[in-house]
Each structure stands twice: as structure tokens, then as C-alpha cells.
Design a protein around this motif. Structure first.
Motif, PDB file in Angstrom:
ATOM      1  N   LYS A 295      27.196  47.538  43.928  1.00  0.00           N
ATOM      2  CA  LYS A 295      26.775  45.836  44.143  1.00  0.00           C
ATOM      3  C   LYS A 295      26.935  45.227  43.002  1.00  0.00           C
ATOM      4  N   LYS A 296      28.007  45.698  42.169  1.00  0.00           N
ATOM      5  CA  LYS A 296      28.461  45.056  40.969  1.00  0.00           C
ATOM      6  C   LYS A 296      29.364  43.357  41.277  1.00  0.00           C
ATOM      7  N   ILE A 297      29.955  43.671  42.398  1.00  0.00           N
ATOM      8  CA  ILE A 297      30.868  42.593  42.990  1.00  0.00           C
ATOM      9  C   ILE A 297      30.480  42.493  44.384  1.00  0.00           C
ATOM     10  N   LYS A 298      30.441  41.155  44.853  1.00  0.00           N
ATOM     11  CA  LYS A 298      30.306  40.912  46.237  1.00  0.00           C
ATOM     12  C   LYS A 298      31.373  40.095  46.814  1.00  0.00           C
ATOM     13  N   PRO A 299      32.467  40.718  47.423  1.00  0.00           N
ATOM     14  CA  PRO A 299      33.768  40.140  47.824  1.00  0.00           C
ATOM     15  C   PRO A 299      33.032  39.234  49.056  1.00  0.00           C
ATOM     16  N   THR A 300      33.917  38.014  49.353  1.00  0.00           N
ATOM     17  CA  THR A 300      33.527  37.258  50.625  1.00  0.00           C
ATOM     18  C   THR A 300      34.999  36.804  51.186  1.00  0.00           C
ATOM     19  N   VAL A 301      34.801  36.411  52.265  1.00  0.00           N
ATOM     20  CA  VAL A 301      36.219  36.047  53.013  1.00  0.00           C
ATOM     21  C   VAL A 301      36.393  34.734  52.613  1.00  0.00           C
ATOM     22  N   ASP A 302      35.952  34.010  51.826  1.00  0.00           N
ATOM     23  CA  ASP A 302      35.950  32.560  51.160  1.00  0.00           C
ATOM     24  C   ASP A 302      37.013  32.627  49.916  1.00  0.00           C
ATOM     25  N   GLY A 303      37.276  33.777  49.560  1.00  0.00           N
ATOM     26  CA  GLY A 303      38.110  33.730  48.425  1.00  0.00           C
ATOM     27  C   GLY A 303      37.641  34.558  47.145  1.00  0.00           C
ATOM     28  N   LEU A 304      38.227  34.820  46.046  1.00  0.00           N
ATOM     29  CA  LEU A 304      38.032  35.400  44.829  1.00  0.00           C
ATOM     30  C   LEU A 304      37.448  34.490  43.837  1.00  0.00           C
ATOM     31  N   THR A 305      36.659  34.905  43.410  1.00  0.00           N
ATOM     32  CA  THR A 305      35.836  34.268  42.170  1.00  0.00           C
ATOM     33  C   THR A 305      36.595  34.479  40.994  1.00  0.00           C
ATOM     34  N   GLU A 306      36.623  33.704  39.659  1.00  0.00           N
ATOM     35  CA  GLU A 306      37.242  33.897  38.538  1.00  0.00           C
ATOM     36  C   GLU A 306      37.000  35.514  37.875  1.00  0.00           C
ATOM     37  N   GLU A 307      35.569  35.842  38.195  1.00  0.00           N
ATOM     38  CA  GLU A 307      35.178  37.001  37.587  1.00  0.00           C
ATOM     39  C   GLU A 307      35.907  38.256  38.395  1.00  0.00           C
ATOM     40  N   GLU A 308      35.851  38.030  39.896  1.00  0.00           N
ATOM     41  CA  GLU A 308      36.367  38.940  40.460  1.00  0.00           C
ATOM     42  C   GLU A 308      38.098  39.103  40.225  1.00  0.00           C
ATOM     43  N   ILE A 309      38.561  38.014  40.094  1.00  0.00           N
ATOM     44  CA  ILE A 309      40.104  38.132  39.568  1.00  0.00           C
ATOM     45  C   ILE A 309      40.426  39.008  38.380  1.00  0.00           C
ATOM     46  N   ARG A 310      39.556  38.611  37.335  1.00  0.00           N
ATOM     47  CA  ARG A 310      39.534  39.236  36.049  1.00  0.00           C
ATOM     48  C   ARG A 310      39.320  40.889  36.403  1.00  0.00           C
ATOM     49  N   PHE A 311      38.175  41.189  37.183  1.00  0.00           N
ATOM     50  CA  PHE A 311      38.027  42.374  37.420  1.00  0.00           C
ATOM     51  C   PHE A 311      39.096  43.148  38.137  1.00  0.00           C
ATOM     52  N   ILE A 312      39.649  42.564  39.089  1.00  0.00           N
ATOM     53  CA  ILE A 312      40.709  43.144  39.886  1.00  0.00           C
ATOM     54  C   ILE A 312      41.905  43.443  38.858  1.00  0.00           C
ATOM     55  N   GLY A 313      42.280  42.308  38.185  1.00  0.00           N
ATOM     56  CA  GLY A 313      43.526  42.460  37.210  1.00  0.00           C
ATOM     57  C   GLY A 313      43.493  43.516  36.178  1.00  0.00           C
ATOM     58  N   ASN A 314      42.318  43.515  35.564  1.00  0.00           N
ATOM     59  CA  ASN A 314      42.039  44.359  34.443  1.00  0.00           C
ATOM     60  C   ASN A 314      41.898  45.877  34.931  1.00  0.00           C
ATOM     61  N   GLY A 315      41.061  45.970  36.052  1.00  0.00           N
ATOM     62  CA  GLY A 315      40.997  47.179  36.508  1.00  0.00           C
ATOM     63  C   GLY A 315      41.849  47.997  36.976  1.00  0.00           C
ATOM     64  N   VAL A 316      42.835  47.463  37.820  1.00  0.00           N
ATOM     65  CA  VAL A 316      44.205  47.788  38.304  1.00  0.00           C
ATOM     66  C   VAL A 316      45.053  48.041  37.080  1.00  0.00           C
ATOM     67  N   PHE A 317      45.167  47.467  36.168  1.00  0.00           N
ATOM     68  CA  PHE A 317      45.771  47.588  34.845  1.00  0.00           C
ATOM     69  C   PHE A 317      45.687  48.848  34.310  1.00  0.00           C
ATOM     70  N   ASP A 318      44.116  49.084  34.172  1.00  0.00           N
ATOM     71  CA  ASP A 318      43.595  50.241  33.387  1.00  0.00           C
ATOM     72  C   ASP A 318      43.912  51.438  34.201  1.00  0.00           C
ATOM     73  N   THR A 319      43.752  51.185  35.457  1.00  0.00           N
ATOM     74  CA  THR A 319      44.021  52.599  36.344  1.00  0.00           C
ATOM     75  C   THR A 319      45.378  52.938  36.073  1.00  0.00           C
ATOM     76  N   TRP A 320      46.330  51.809  36.598  1.00  0.00           N
ATOM     77  CA  TRP A 320      47.602  52.394  36.159  1.00  0.00           C
ATOM     78  C   TRP A 320      48.083  52.757  34.946  1.00  0.00           C
ATOM     79  N   MET A 321      47.493  52.348  33.898  1.00  0.00           N
ATOM     80  CA  MET A 321      47.995  52.820  32.648  1.00  0.00           C
ATOM     81  C   MET A 321      47.686  54.288  32.363  1.00  0.00           C
ATOM     82  N   GLU A 322      46.378  54.612  32.834  1.00  0.00           N
ATOM     83  CA  GLU A 322      45.566  55.816  32.612  1.00  0.00           C
ATOM     84  C   GLU A 322      46.338  57.023  33.338  1.00  0.00           C
ATOM     85  N   LYS A 323      46.529  56.569  34.810  1.00  0.00           N
ATOM     86  CA  LYS A 323      46.993  57.490  35.802  1.00  0.00           C
ATOM     87  C   LYS A 323      48.372  57.570  36.042  1.00  0.00           C
ATOM     88  N   LYS A 324      48.868  56.616  36.061  1.00  0.00           N
ATOM     89  CA  LYS A 324      50.501  56.542  36.320  1.00  0.00           C
ATOM     90  C   LYS A 324      51.446  56.282  35.503  1.00  0.00           C
TER      91      LYS A 324
END
Length: 398
Positions: free
Chosen positions: A247-276
Motif C-alpha cells: 500500500k505504498k501507492i494507491k492508484p485510481t481511475v482518476d489518473g496518475l499523481t506526479e509521485e506515481e509517474i516518477r515511481f513508474i518511470g524510475n521503477g521500469v527504468f531500474d528493472t529494465w537496466m538490471e534484468k534486460k
């Protein structure tokens, strides 16, 4: 710029220099012409299927309607300015691509349990690929290439096994959205030249990051549409699934917060760089070389502005701007390019330099010195060609 006025000015300068010197005009001008035209009968200029000497090239060359033009052997007129511009061919190839309609296909892979004679009582999952399967190998779930987007649907012979393999299907994995983002990035111009090998390699890597962000957004959408069912977030995005569980993030159908945008952007980047990243070095090297194989030396020069504008387009996904999260991290991709790949890129660039013809060298001059200096240089060469022809004719008659 009017070619006639320019040529008269250049001729006036040359004749003025001879008169001011206070020496015999003819020998002085003859030596000047010889000096400036020493290679005019040696250098060959290839224009389409025509091969001319540099002398013949400038003899035929004319300046019409704001461009340097050359009549070819078949009578057609060639715009040398366009011919000496890698962007012309590159733009035509991209226009051809944009006119293509995207074709979507789905291959069915039949799945069953099989018993193995060498291990009685032990069964394993067997994937039955069809003879006409367009992808041709496993474990690929989908692929985009030019005007084709291919997906796989895994169909089991029983409900229990279907639940196991459904994770591979588009309903859960969101393969189509991943591959479709590759198509959108191609529309934005990732397959175009006008970039260095190093920058293009980085663009190819970030193309994958972009596609993974689009894929996660689609899984997020399915998660919300199905009552926050975590099974719709696959192991590919375990960092996001874990954040949901805690429950560190609580996504809603209303859209993404700036915090969630940064979390997704950095999280996907880190994961891809590490594993792919390491898995994609070979493929992205081949892709980079393929994209730039159709251009010349001038088309493999670094262009930071073009590079940034492309990435800005690639990371506006579903109308959400992820580029601010990625921009500051691009250097991490660049730093991980293996030394042998950088050496290979330098070799290819040097090879293109050595393969440059006279037309490509004219283009290089225009890029480096600017349009005005390029036109002056062309007019000077035209003038020296005419003077050489005049002196050559005079020498024959003497």
C-alpha cells in the motif's frame, strides 16, 4: 543568391588580382587556374547512374530557382542540393513507412501436459507451435517489425493448465500495448538516420523502457477494472506489485499523481537496466547498425537536439509525460555501452568516411560551413571549371 551576380563578382576578383599584381596577366591566371583545378580531371562524381569528372560536373552544373541543378544523360534535371542531403532519402523512407497500414496477427500456441518415457510418472508442459507460426520460436510472446504486429495466444487443453499459461496471454501480459508502443515510437522516428551510433543505441534501449512503461500502464488499467485483482500485475513489474501489496501507492481511475509517474518511470527504468540491458546489447547493436546502414557519413553525426526531441515524443505515453523521470538517467545507459561496441561503432563511422563520394563531401561542407559558404564554394568551382576549359582550349589552339 543569384548565381550570375556571384560568378561575375568572383571573376572580377580574380581578374582584379591579376591586374593589381603588375605582371603578365595570362601566365598568372593560367597558374592560378592550374592550382585550383589540379584535381578536376582526376576526381569522379557519381550522380545516380551517371559518372562524370569533376570538370564535366561543374561544366554542366547550373543554378536555377534557388538550387544547384545538373542535367543527366537521360535529359532529366537533378537537384544536387537534395541529392547531397542524407535527409532527403531518410525522409522518403519514413514517408513510405507512414503510408503502410499496421497489420495485426495472432498465432495460437497449443499447450498440454506430456509424459516422458525416460521419467515415468513425470509430466511437463509442452508448447505446440504451428507450422505457420509467424514468430517461429519460444518464449517470445509478441513482436513488432515495420508494418506487422504479431501476438501469441496460448491455448491449453484443460482449464487448470489454461490458468497457468494465461499469464502469457494479452489479457494479463498486455503484450499488444507493449508492441504497439514500439510502433508509435517508430512513427515518431526512432528508425530514422541523422544520429550517431552511440545515440541511436541509447534510443533503441529507451525504446524498450518506453514500451515497458506502456505495458505497465495497461496492466494497471486491468488491475483497476477487475476490482484491484493483483493477478493482473505480472512478475515483469514486481516492483509495482510489491508497492501495491504494501500500500505504498494507491492508484485510481482518476489518473496518475506526479509521485506515481516518477515511481513508474524510475521503477521500469531500474528493472529494465538490471534484468534486460545485457540481454538486449546484441540486438540493439544490430538494430542500430541496420537503421544507420542506409545513410552516409553525414547521417551518423550526433544531433543532441534531434535526440532529445525524439525521446520527448517516445515518453509521452497515454498522454502522460514520463520524460522528466527518464531524462536525468539517460547517461546510465550510455555509460554501460560495452567498450567493444563503442569500438565497433567508431570503425563503422570511419568506414563511412572512407566511402564518401564527392556528392557526400559537398553535403559535409554544407553542414559544417553553412548554406551561404556552400553556395560560394560551388560558384567558385563553377568559375574555375569554366576558366580551365577556356585555358585548355587556348592551349590547343596555340
Amino acid at each position: 543568391m543569384k548565381h550570375t551576380k556571384l560568378k561575375k563578382a568572383l571573376l572580377g576578383t580574380a581578374f582584379g588580382a591579376g591586374l593589381a599584381a603588375g605582371v603578365s596577366f595570362y601566365p598568372l591566371m593560367r597558374n592560378m587556374v592550374r592550382s585550383h583545378t589540379a584535381d578536376f580531371d582526376k576526381i569522379q562524381v557519381v550522380v545516380g547512374k551517371d559518372t562524370l569528372s569533376k570538370q564535366d560536373f561543374y561544366d554542366r552544373l547550373t543554378y536555377r530557382d534557388g538550387a544547384w541543378r545538373l542535367p543527366r544523360a537521360d535529359g532529366t534535371m537533378v537537384n544536387i542540393d537534395s541529392l547531397a542531403d542524407f535527409r532527403t532519402g531518410d525522409a522518403k523512407r519514413h514517408e513510405w513507412f507512414l503510408e503502410r497500414k499496421l497489420i495485426n496477427t495472432v498465432d495460437t500456441v497449443y499447450v498440454r501436459y506430456a509424459q516422458f518415457v525416460e521419467n515415468p510418472g513425470v509430466s511437463d508442459i509442452v508448447f505446440g507451435m504451428g507450422a505457420n507460426d509467424s514468430l517461429g520460436y519460444l518464449p517470445t510472446l509478441g513482436r513488432y517489425n515495420y508494418d506487422r504486429l504479431n501476438l501469441r495466444y496460448f491455448k491449453a487443453d484443460n482449464d487448470e493448465l489454461q490458468k497457468i499459461v494465461d499469464v502469457y496471454n494479452d489479457a494479463y501480459n498486455c503484450t499488444h500495448r507493449h508492441e504497439y508502443q514500439h510502433y508509435l515510437n517508430a512513427v515518431s522516428g526512432i528508425g530514422r538516420a541523422g544520429q550517431s551510433y552511440e545515440n541511436k543505441f541509447v534510443e533503441c534501449c529507451l525504446d524498450e523502457v518506453s514500451a515497458n512503461i506502456a505495458q505497465l500502464l495497461e496492466q494497471r488499467k486491468h488491475y483497476l477494472e477487475n476490482g484491484n485483482d493483483l493477478s493482473f500485475i505480472t512478475g515483469r513489474f514486481s516492483f509495482y506489485k510489491k508497492a501495491l501489496e504494501q500500500k505504498k501507492i494507491k492508484p485510481t481511475v482518476d489518473g496518475l499523481t506526479e509521485e506515481e509517474i516518477r515511481f513508474i518511470g524510475n521503477g521500469v527504468f531500474d528493472t529494465w537496466m538490471e534484468k534486460k540491458f545485457n540481454m538486449y546489447v546484441r540486438g540493439n547493436t544490430s538494430r542500430t547498425v541496420h537503421i544507420l546502414s542506409k545513410t552516409n557519413y553525414n547521417g551518423v553525426q550526433p544531433d543532441s537536439l534531434r535526440h532529445r526531441r525524439l525521446l520527448e515524443k517516445m515518453f509521452v505515453i497515454n498522454g502522460i509525460d514520463f520524460y522528466p523521470s527518464i531524462a536525468s538517467r539517460e547517461g546510465e545507459v550510455r555509460q554501460r555501452i560495452p567498450a567493444e561496441r563503442l569500438k565497433y561503432f567508431r570503425f563503422l563511422k570511419k568506414e563511412k568516411y572512407q566511402q564518401m563520394g564527392y556528392i557526400e563531401k559537398l553535403e559535409k561542407e554544407r553542414i559544417e560551413k553553412g548554406e551561404r559558404n556552400y553556395n560560394i564554394s560551388m560558384a567558385k568551382n563553377k568559375m574555375w571549371a569554366e576558366m580551365k576549359r577556356w585555358f585548355d582550349k587556348g592551349n590547343k589552339e596555340r
